[in-house]
Design a protein around this motif. Structure first.
Motif, PDB file in Angstrom:
ATOM      1  N   TYR A 159      -5.122  -1.792  -8.070  1.00  0.00           N
ATOM      2  CA  TYR A 159      -4.273  -1.024  -7.145  1.00  0.00           C
ATOM      3  C   TYR A 159      -4.975  -0.834  -5.800  1.00  0.00           C
ATOM      4  N   ARG A 160      -6.266  -0.562  -5.866  1.00  0.00           N
ATOM      5  CA  ARG A 160      -7.032  -0.350  -4.637  1.00  0.00           C
ATOM      6  C   ARG A 160      -7.069  -1.627  -3.797  1.00  0.00           C
ATOM      7  N   GLN A 161      -7.164  -2.771  -4.464  1.00  0.00           N
ATOM      8  CA  GLN A 161      -7.149  -4.055  -3.753  1.00  0.00           C
ATOM      9  C   GLN A 161      -5.841  -4.247  -2.994  1.00  0.00           C
ATOM     10  N   VAL A 162      -4.741  -3.862  -3.629  1.00  0.00           N
ATOM     11  CA  VAL A 162      -3.436  -3.999  -2.980  1.00  0.00           C
ATOM     12  C   VAL A 162      -3.383  -3.159  -1.708  1.00  0.00           C
ATOM     13  N   ILE A 163      -3.786  -1.904  -1.819  1.00  0.00           N
ATOM     14  CA  ILE A 163      -3.717  -0.990  -0.669  1.00  0.00           C
ATOM     15  C   ILE A 163      -4.638  -1.464   0.454  1.00  0.00           C
ATOM     16  N   ASP A 164      -5.847  -1.873   0.092  1.00  0.00           N
ATOM     17  CA  ASP A 164      -6.820  -2.297   1.112  1.00  0.00           C
ATOM     18  C   ASP A 164      -6.400  -3.604   1.785  1.00  0.00           C
ATOM     19  N   ASN A 165      -5.993  -4.581   0.983  1.00  0.00           N
ATOM     20  CA  ASN A 165      -5.658  -5.896   1.543  1.00  0.00           C
ATOM     21  C   ASN A 165      -4.329  -5.891   2.291  1.00  0.00           C
ATOM     22  N   ALA A 166      -3.490  -4.911   1.999  1.00  0.00           N
ATOM     23  CA  ALA A 166      -2.214  -4.811   2.722  1.00  0.00           C
ATOM     24  C   ALA A 166      -2.438  -4.539   4.207  1.00  0.00           C
ATOM     25  N   GLU A 167      -3.606  -4.007   4.541  1.00  0.00           N
ATOM     26  CA  GLU A 167      -3.930  -3.750   5.947  1.00  0.00           C
ATOM     27  C   GLU A 167      -3.948  -5.047   6.754  1.00  0.00           C
ATOM     28  N   ALA A 168      -4.265  -6.146   6.076  1.00  0.00           N
ATOM     29  CA  ALA A 168      -4.338  -7.439   6.766  1.00  0.00           C
ATOM     30  C   ALA A 168      -2.963  -7.954   7.174  1.00  0.00           C
ATOM     31  N   MET A 169      -1.905  -7.331   6.666  1.00  0.00           N
ATOM     32  CA  MET A 169      -0.550  -7.786   6.980  1.00  0.00           C
ATOM     33  C   MET A 169       0.015  -7.113   8.231  1.00  0.00           C
TER      34      MET A 169
ATOM     35  N   ARG B 287       3.060  -5.978  10.422  1.00  0.00           N
ATOM     36  CA  ARG B 287       4.175  -5.778   9.498  1.00  0.00           C
ATOM     37  C   ARG B 287       3.972  -4.482   8.715  1.00  0.00           C
ATOM     38  N   ILE B 288       5.031  -3.712   8.575  1.00  0.00           N
ATOM     39  CA  ILE B 288       4.978  -2.448   7.832  1.00  0.00           C
ATOM     40  C   ILE B 288       5.387  -2.724   6.388  1.00  0.00           C
ATOM     41  N   VAL B 289       4.465  -2.488   5.472  1.00  0.00           N
ATOM     42  CA  VAL B 289       4.713  -2.843   4.069  1.00  0.00           C
ATOM     43  C   VAL B 289       4.810  -1.620   3.154  1.00  0.00           C
ATOM     44  N   HIS B 290       4.738  -0.425   3.745  1.00  0.00           N
ATOM     45  CA  HIS B 290       4.679   0.779   2.908  1.00  0.00           C
ATOM     46  C   HIS B 290       5.932   0.976   2.057  1.00  0.00           C
ATOM     47  N   SER B 291       7.036   0.391   2.463  1.00  0.00           N
ATOM     48  CA  SER B 291       8.267   0.549   1.681  1.00  0.00           C
ATOM     49  C   SER B 291       8.463  -0.584   0.668  1.00  0.00           C
ATOM     50  N   GLU B 292       7.592  -1.593   0.699  1.00  0.00           N
ATOM     51  CA  GLU B 292       7.714  -2.705  -0.248  1.00  0.00           C
ATOM     52  C   GLU B 292       7.431  -2.205  -1.669  1.00  0.00           C
ATOM     53  N   TYR B 293       8.168  -2.758  -2.625  1.00  0.00           N
ATOM     54  CA  TYR B 293       8.067  -2.239  -3.991  1.00  0.00           C
ATOM     55  C   TYR B 293       6.664  -2.411  -4.566  1.00  0.00           C
ATOM     56  N   TRP B 294       5.991  -3.505  -4.202  1.00  0.00           N
ATOM     57  CA  TRP B 294       4.657  -3.742  -4.758  1.00  0.00           C
ATOM     58  C   TRP B 294       3.628  -2.766  -4.175  1.00  0.00           C
TER      59      TRP B 294
ATOM     60  N   MET C 295       4.308   0.480  -5.887  1.00  0.00           N
ATOM     61  CA  MET C 295       3.797   0.408  -7.257  1.00  0.00           C
ATOM     62  C   MET C 295       2.304   0.729  -7.289  1.00  0.00           C
ATOM     63  N   ALA C 296       1.570   0.134  -6.351  1.00  0.00           N
ATOM     64  CA  ALA C 296       0.125   0.373  -6.302  1.00  0.00           C
ATOM     65  C   ALA C 296      -0.187   1.816  -5.915  1.00  0.00           C
ATOM     66  N   MET C 297       0.518   2.330  -4.919  1.00  0.00           N
ATOM     67  CA  MET C 297       0.263   3.700  -4.463  1.00  0.00           C
ATOM     68  C   MET C 297       0.595   4.717  -5.556  1.00  0.00           C
ATOM     69  N   ASN C 298       1.754   4.556  -6.182  1.00  0.00           N
ATOM     70  CA  ASN C 298       2.138   5.474  -7.260  1.00  0.00           C
ATOM     71  C   ASN C 298       1.191   5.361  -8.448  1.00  0.00           C
ATOM     72  N   GLY C 299       0.715   4.133  -8.690  1.00  0.00           N
ATOM     73  CA  GLY C 299      -0.245   3.942  -9.772  1.00  0.00           C
ATOM     74  C   GLY C 299      -1.540   4.694  -9.515  1.00  0.00           C
ATOM     75  N   LEU C 300      -2.014   4.636  -8.271  1.00  0.00           N
ATOM     76  CA  LEU C 300      -3.237   5.367  -7.920  1.00  0.00           C
ATOM     77  C   LEU C 300      -3.042   6.877  -8.042  1.00  0.00           C
ATOM     78  N   ILE C 301      -1.893   7.342  -7.576  1.00  0.00           N
ATOM     79  CA  ILE C 301      -1.603   8.784  -7.660  1.00  0.00           C
ATOM     80  C   ILE C 301      -1.557   9.232  -9.120  1.00  0.00           C
ATOM     81  N   GLU C 302      -0.932   8.410  -9.942  1.00  0.00           N
ATOM     82  CA  GLU C 302      -0.835   8.745 -11.372  1.00  0.00           C
ATOM     83  C   GLU C 302      -2.212   8.784 -12.023  1.00  0.00           C
TER      84      GLU C 302
END
Length: 379
Positions: free
Chosen positions: A236-246, A249-256, A259-266
């Motif tokens: 999950y941390r990899q998803v959040i960190d690597n998403a910065e490279a995109m 483009r705003i990806v915060h609303s993308e389902y994946w 998924m990663a953010m909610n997973g970390l919160i959980e």
């Protein structure tokens, strides 16, 4: 009689038919009457009509555009080779290739990976044909066409990787659903799911970041289901960190990403709950020992805020450095003193390492009461 609305699909098709028929009429006249009917202006007229046919094809909806492309190019390829320049022919085939690529992209976004793969396969023949005619082009247009062909080639390669990664991901998730629905849970199949997802990650790596992150989020979810929270947290941390490279483009609303953010919160919530439970177990004997003091505080809490603060400072004065007992606690000073008391009794300033565990626990309970009293001043 009826009128066709300008810009409509029917209108564009009628224009294609009109220009193509005129072009064929010119062509047949030239063929029938021999070389004397082949002056330059006739050849130019034929080429113009042919080009206008294609121009109207490009305005059609995607599905109709693709069908007409194939019909025109296949039915009259021999004619086009004899009458048109390699530049025009290369562009025609290149447009057909782009059309199929657009179909593949749309189908991929709709989750129809099989159809998307078929569309991608359909684009290869026109793409290779365009490359072939590009070799025959001379002059300044050659570089431009080659650049376009190169761009389309990169699109095809990228899309091929995306579809392969998506296919592996879908296979893994299908196996996961099958495993979860089965009466006998087979953990070995779940590990096979992670293998599929890891292959999907590797397939997309360095080619399609989004596909890589989608598979990474999914594998995090699988490990979360297996209660391997630490492993899931890494993915999950990899998803959040690597998403910065995109960016941009705003990806915060993308389902994946969600998924990663909610997973970390959980996971954080689960850790906090676990730590809190452990801490409450440690506090339990201390709370029992402090029961007389806490009962007395509970009785004092029933009084007004000023009397409660006076009792508190009398029986359990703060131990923070520099504290002095307020000279007066009334309406004029109550709010300020109550706010300061929240700081005086805060556990961070009353840690067990310095004042002992009993005082720290007592301050935690006092802070709850003082905070509750302070809410009165906010109402």
């Amino acid at each position: 009689m009826f009128l066709l609305e300008a810009g409509s699909a029917a209108f564009q098709i009628s224009q294609v038919a009109y220009h193509f028929c005129q072009m064929m009429e010119y062509f047949h006249i030239c063929v029938s009457y021999g070389p004397e009917w082949h002056p330059l202006q006739w050849n130019r007229a034929i080429g113009e009509k042919y080009a206008e046919s294609w121009e109207h094809v490009l305005y059609l909806p995607q599905e109709r555009k693709t069908r007409l492309f194939w019909r025109l190019t296949r039915s009259h390829q021999d004619f086009s080779e004899r009458t048109l320049s390699p530049v025009v022919i290369a562009r025609v085939w290149l447009e057909l290739s782009k059309s199929e690529i657009n179909n593949a992209v749309r189908q991929r976004e709709e989750g129809e990976l099989v159809r998307a793969h078929n569309s991608l396969m359909n684009c290869l023949h026109p793409f290779e044909t365009a490359k072939k005619y590009t070799l025959s082009i001379e002059g300044g247009e050659k570089f431009q066409i080659e650049e376009e062909v190169g761009g389309v080639g990169e699109q095809i390669s990228s899309l091929e990787v995306t579809l392969e990664s998506g296919k592996l991901r879908q296979q893994g998730l299908a196996l996961l659903r099958e495993t979860m629905d089965a009466e006998d849970f087979d953990v070995e199949k779940v590990w096979l799911v992670t293998d599929y997802l890891k292959q999907a990650i590797l397939k997309a790596r360095a080619s399609d970041l989004e596909s890589e992150l989608i598979a990474t989020a999914e594998i995090g979810r699988v490990f979360g289901c297996l209660q391997l929270k630490e492993v899931a947290k890494v993915y999950y941390r990899q998803v959040i960190d690597n998403a910065e490279a995109m960016k941009p483009r705003i990806v915060h609303s993308e389902y994946w990403y969600q998924m990663a953010m909610n997973g970390l919160i959980e996971i954080r919530g689960a850790y906090w709950e676990q730590e809190e439970k452990k801490r409450m177990e440690q506090k339990k004997p201390i709370l029992e020992k402090l029961k007389p003091e806490l009962d007395a505080l509970a009785e004092a809490e029933k009084k007004n805020v000023y009397e409660f603060l006076a009792y508190l400072f009398e029986k359990h004065p703060p131990k923070v450095e520099g504290w002095e007992k307020p000279a007066k606690i009334d309406v004029s000073t109550g709010k300020i003193i109550c706010r300061k008391a929240c700081g005086w009794y805060h556990p961070d300033k009353n840690q067990a390492s310095k004042f002992g565990p009993e005082w720290e626990v007592l301050c935690e309970e006092i802070l709850k009461m003082v905070s509750k009293k302070y809410q009165i001043f906010k109402e």
